[in-house]
Scaffold this motif. Sequence first.
Motif, mmCIF file in Angstrom:
data_model
loop_
_atom_site.group_PDB
_atom_site.id
_atom_site.type_symbol
_atom_site.label_atom_id
_atom_site.label_comp_id
_atom_site.label_asym_id
_atom_site.label_seq_id
_atom_site.Cartn_x
_atom_site.Cartn_y
_atom_site.Cartn_z
ATOM 1 N N TYR A 59 0.830 -1.207 0.000
ATOM 2 C CA TYR A 59 0.000 0.000 0.000
ATOM 3 C C TYR A 59 0.866 1.258 0.000
ATOM 4 C CZ TYR A 59 -3.178 3.637 1.569
ATOM 5 O OH TYR A 59 -3.890 4.804 1.673
ATOM 6 N N THR A 62 2.545 1.354 -3.653
ATOM 7 C CA THR A 62 1.698 1.374 -4.857
ATOM 8 C C THR A 62 0.317 1.991 -4.664
ATOM 9 O OG1 THR A 62 0.637 -0.773 -4.463
ATOM 10 C CG2 THR A 62 2.785 -0.778 -5.609
ATOM 11 N N GLU A 64 -2.082 0.206 -3.405
ATOM 12 C CA GLU A 64 -2.982 -0.948 -3.388
ATOM 13 C C GLU A 64 -2.753 -1.744 -2.115
ATOM 14 O OE1 GLU A 64 -2.830 -3.345 -6.923
ATOM 15 O OE2 GLU A 64 -2.518 -1.566 -8.171
ATOM 16 N N ARG A 65 -3.850 -2.116 -1.459
ATOM 17 C CA ARG A 65 -3.744 -2.883 -0.218
ATOM 18 C C ARG A 65 -3.322 -4.314 -0.499
ATOM 19 N NH1 ARG A 65 -3.266 -0.201 4.454
ATOM 20 N NH2 ARG A 65 -4.578 1.624 4.436
ATOM 21 N N LYS A 66 -2.534 -4.857 0.420
ATOM 22 C CA LYS A 66 -2.112 -6.253 0.343
ATOM 23 C C LYS A 66 -3.343 -7.129 0.575
ATOM 24 C CE LYS A 66 0.128 -7.788 3.885
ATOM 25 N NZ LYS A 66 1.152 -8.088 4.891
#
Length: 109
Positions: A59, A62, A64-66
Amino acid sequence: MTISVRLKEERARLKLSQTDLGAVGGVGKTTQINYEKGVGSPDATYLAAVAQLGMDILYVVTGERKPTPTDSISADAAELLKAYECVSEDDRQVLLRMASAFAKVAGFG
């Protein structure tokens, strides 16, 4: 949103001070403050160290959440998994035997 903003957000989520997070990452408070201001960027050594605290590095880098292990299962299955993870190894074996027995009765085993 930038890496610096996400880094600060994750630090707040983990309830850590800038001093504490910086120390784990191997940097001083001023460097940590600079990372969170967007002055400089943390290196891989820093990110690997703070990941050990539970920081979502994907996160931070990028946006974006893992994915979590429960993302692809139902809410009931996720609740069962959480309960399973909270009991001792002996109790886990009992739960697995029970689930296996129920599956056989239901024709799935």
